[in-house]
Scaffold this motif. Structure first.
Motif, PDB file in Angstrom:
ATOM      1  N   UNK A   1       3.171 -36.117 -11.690  1.00  0.00           N
ATOM      2  CA  UNK A   1       2.914 -35.184 -10.598  1.00  0.00           C
ATOM      3  C   UNK A   1       1.505 -34.320 -10.367  1.00  0.00           C
ATOM      4  N   UNK A   2       1.372 -34.558  -9.235  1.00  0.00           N
ATOM      5  CA  UNK A   2      -0.202 -33.897  -8.791  1.00  0.00           C
ATOM      6  C   UNK A   2      -1.228 -34.771  -9.570  1.00  0.00           C
ATOM      7  N   UNK A   3      -1.187 -35.812 -10.083  1.00  0.00           N
ATOM      8  CA  UNK A   3      -2.124 -36.351 -11.168  1.00  0.00           C
ATOM      9  C   UNK A   3      -3.696 -36.423 -10.594  1.00  0.00           C
ATOM     10  N   UNK A   4      -3.864 -36.910  -9.433  1.00  0.00           N
ATOM     11  CA  UNK A   4      -5.252 -36.847  -8.940  1.00  0.00           C
ATOM     12  C   UNK A   4      -5.850 -35.508  -8.640  1.00  0.00           C
ATOM     13  N   UNK A   5      -5.014 -34.674  -8.154  1.00  0.00           N
ATOM     14  CA  UNK A   5      -5.564 -33.359  -7.811  1.00  0.00           C
ATOM     15  C   UNK A   5      -5.655 -32.612  -9.261  1.00  0.00           C
TER      16      UNK A   5
ATOM     17  N   UNK B   1     -14.213 -31.477 -10.050  1.00  0.00           N
ATOM     18  CA  UNK B   1     -14.506 -32.148  -8.903  1.00  0.00           C
ATOM     19  C   UNK B   1     -13.169 -32.071  -7.980  1.00  0.00           C
ATOM     20  N   UNK B   2     -12.631 -30.818  -7.526  1.00  0.00           N
ATOM     21  CA  UNK B   2     -11.349 -30.409  -7.150  1.00  0.00           C
ATOM     22  C   UNK B   2     -11.359 -30.988  -5.516  1.00  0.00           C
ATOM     23  N   UNK B   3     -10.187 -31.259  -5.085  1.00  0.00           N
ATOM     24  CA  UNK B   3     -10.105 -31.954  -3.844  1.00  0.00           C
ATOM     25  C   UNK B   3     -10.368 -30.839  -2.704  1.00  0.00           C
ATOM     26  N   UNK B   4     -11.113 -31.279  -1.848  1.00  0.00           N
ATOM     27  CA  UNK B   4     -11.192 -30.323  -0.414  1.00  0.00           C
ATOM     28  C   UNK B   4      -9.941 -29.987  -0.133  1.00  0.00           C
ATOM     29  N   UNK B   5      -9.629 -28.741   0.459  1.00  0.00           N
ATOM     30  CA  UNK B   5      -8.422 -28.357   1.046  1.00  0.00           C
ATOM     31  C   UNK B   5      -7.226 -28.183   0.107  1.00  0.00           C
ATOM     32  N   UNK B   6      -7.611 -28.218  -1.244  1.00  0.00           N
ATOM     33  CA  UNK B   6      -6.509 -28.250  -2.191  1.00  0.00           C
ATOM     34  C   UNK B   6      -5.980 -26.535  -2.367  1.00  0.00           C
TER      35      UNK B   6
ATOM     36  N   UNK C   1      -7.607 -26.066  -6.086  1.00  0.00           N
ATOM     37  CA  UNK C   1      -9.017 -26.357  -5.382  1.00  0.00           C
ATOM     38  C   UNK C   1     -10.188 -25.625  -5.898  1.00  0.00           C
ATOM     39  N   UNK C   2     -10.027 -24.491  -6.549  1.00  0.00           N
ATOM     40  CA  UNK C   2     -10.912 -23.738  -7.267  1.00  0.00           C
ATOM     41  C   UNK C   2     -11.891 -23.129  -6.152  1.00  0.00           C
TER      42      UNK C   2
ATOM     43  N   UNK D   1     -10.897 -24.242   6.824  1.00  0.00           N
ATOM     44  CA  UNK D   1      -9.682 -24.316   7.537  1.00  0.00           C
ATOM     45  C   UNK D   1      -8.904 -25.727   7.297  1.00  0.00           C
ATOM     46  N   UNK D   2      -9.539 -26.492   6.456  1.00  0.00           N
ATOM     47  CA  UNK D   2      -8.713 -27.823   6.277  1.00  0.00           C
ATOM     48  C   UNK D   2      -7.487 -27.647   5.721  1.00  0.00           C
ATOM     49  N   UNK D   3      -6.599 -28.098   6.506  1.00  0.00           N
ATOM     50  CA  UNK D   3      -5.035 -27.559   6.401  1.00  0.00           C
ATOM     51  C   UNK D   3      -4.462 -28.225   4.938  1.00  0.00           C
ATOM     52  N   UNK D   4      -4.994 -29.239   4.260  1.00  0.00           N
ATOM     53  CA  UNK D   4      -4.458 -29.751   3.249  1.00  0.00           C
ATOM     54  C   UNK D   4      -5.284 -30.497   2.023  1.00  0.00           C
ATOM     55  N   UNK D   5      -4.717 -30.744   1.001  1.00  0.00           N
ATOM     56  CA  UNK D   5      -5.756 -31.593   0.050  1.00  0.00           C
ATOM     57  C   UNK D   5      -6.320 -32.851   0.764  1.00  0.00           C
ATOM     58  N   UNK D   6      -7.467 -33.487   0.766  1.00  0.00           N
ATOM     59  CA  UNK D   6      -8.006 -34.357   1.322  1.00  0.00           C
ATOM     60  C   UNK D   6      -7.659 -35.657   0.501  1.00  0.00           C
TER      61      UNK D   6
END
Length: 324
Positions: A236-240, A248-253, A257-258, A276-281
């Motif tokens: 669960x949520x492995x890549x994130x 190196x957190x994901x944009x929009x997480x 996201x940190x 405002x990116x609405x989700x993890x990229x």
């Protein structure tokens, strides 16, 4: 609510001489391989799988020439509502389907999402899926992660796909935009489990389940990197979690996201898009597996969604404007 229906399963097979002398559960797993070992063991214990008309225990020895007969009913897996929700189906045959999941679609009903999920849509598209565990869903994508998912349409396909996932022979490759400039690819081998204090979060923890991700650089920008991540495991949520763990957190997480980061002197459009990116990229780009019946190796690719493409184009423009 959908009413509970039952699928009658009637099978019989004679034990070949080369399987004689083995445990009943081992023989049954080979003769009725479209069903999982645990399901067969349950049927044996319930007296639904007999040997020459007699009820035996899973560990009892059976001999060549014995007749195994299975008379069982597979109940539907839950009282879920079938809902007419549009699906973007990439491939489908009588055994499986592969779909391209949009952002915002929850995969499985849960607290706060009783319906309107991918599972509800699948039951409408393939009503027989109520007789397959979890309506054929063998792996998940987070609500706001886009891309490819495979769904089993039969018990036989479900057993095969679960076994392939456990054997790590299913290839799942994702693309992500992360915060920070990655100099070279790498491997994250760090166990994942529930966060100690925040139970909705996952984290790298000493007693967690093994988790391995491989990442490589596709394109570098001034303060971000377009990466490709290949999963060995599917936590669960492995890549994130893993990308945040290596800073190196994901944009929009919204969860992992940190610290927010903007390139110096960036354009107002890029600043607004990053804020405002609405989700993890994150996008499930490639999927590859063995067909559960034919054994043929099959592969699919999903194009990057529009919001992902727009983000990359702005980051590219930003980099080029400072290279001149």
């Amino acid at each position: 609510m959908s009413s509970i229906t039952k699928q009658v399963i009637q099978l019989s097979a004679e034990v070949p001489s080369e399987l004689g002398g083995q445990r009943l559960d081992q023989v049954a797993a080979q003769l009725f391989s479209e069903h999982s070992r645990s399901r067969l063991a349950g049927w044996i214990k319930d007296g639904l799988l007999t040997v020459d008309g007699s009820v035996l225990r899973p560990r009892d020895i059976v001999h060549g020439g014995a007749l195994l007969e299975l008379n069982a009913e597979q109940e539907s897996q839950g009282e879920w509502v079938a809902q007419d929700i549009e699906l973007d189906i990439v491939y489908e045959d009588e055994h499986l389907l592969v779909l391209d999941k949009p952002a915002g679609l929850v995969v499985h009903p849960a607290a706060g999402h009783a319906d309107g999920t991918l599972l509800n849509a699948l039951l409408h598209h393939v009503p027989g899926l109520e007789n397959v565990p979890r309506a054929g869903i063998v792996h998940r994508l987070d609500k706001d992660t886009t891309g490819l998912m495979v769904v089993a349409k039969t018990l036989e396909a479900h057993t095969s796909l679960v076994a392939q996932l456990q054997a790590r022979s299913v290839s799942r490759v994702y693309e992500a935009v992360v915060v920070g400039v990655i100099t070279s690819g790498g491997k994250v081998d760090a166990p994942i489990g529930r966060h100690g204090q925040q139970r909705q979060r996952m984290a790298v923890v000493a007693g967690g389940k093994p988790a391995v991700s491989h990442y490589r650089v596709l394109e570098r920008f001034r303060s971000h990197t377009h990466t490709r991540v290949k999963l060995e495991t599917g936590r669960t949520h492995q890549i994130r979690v893993h990308m945040a763990y290596v800073n190196f957190p994901l944009v929009g997480d919204p969860v992992y996201g940190g610290r927010f980061r903007i390139p110096p002197a960036a354009s107002p459009t890029l600043i607004q898009t990053l804020k405002e990116f609405p989700r993890q990229a994150l996008h499930a780009r490639f999927l590859e597996l063995d067909h559960p019946v034919s054994g043929e190796r099959m592969k699919w690719e999903s194009p990057l969604p529009d919001d992902f493409v727009w983000l990359l184009s702005l980051l590219r423009q930003d980099r080029e404007s400072f290279e001149q």
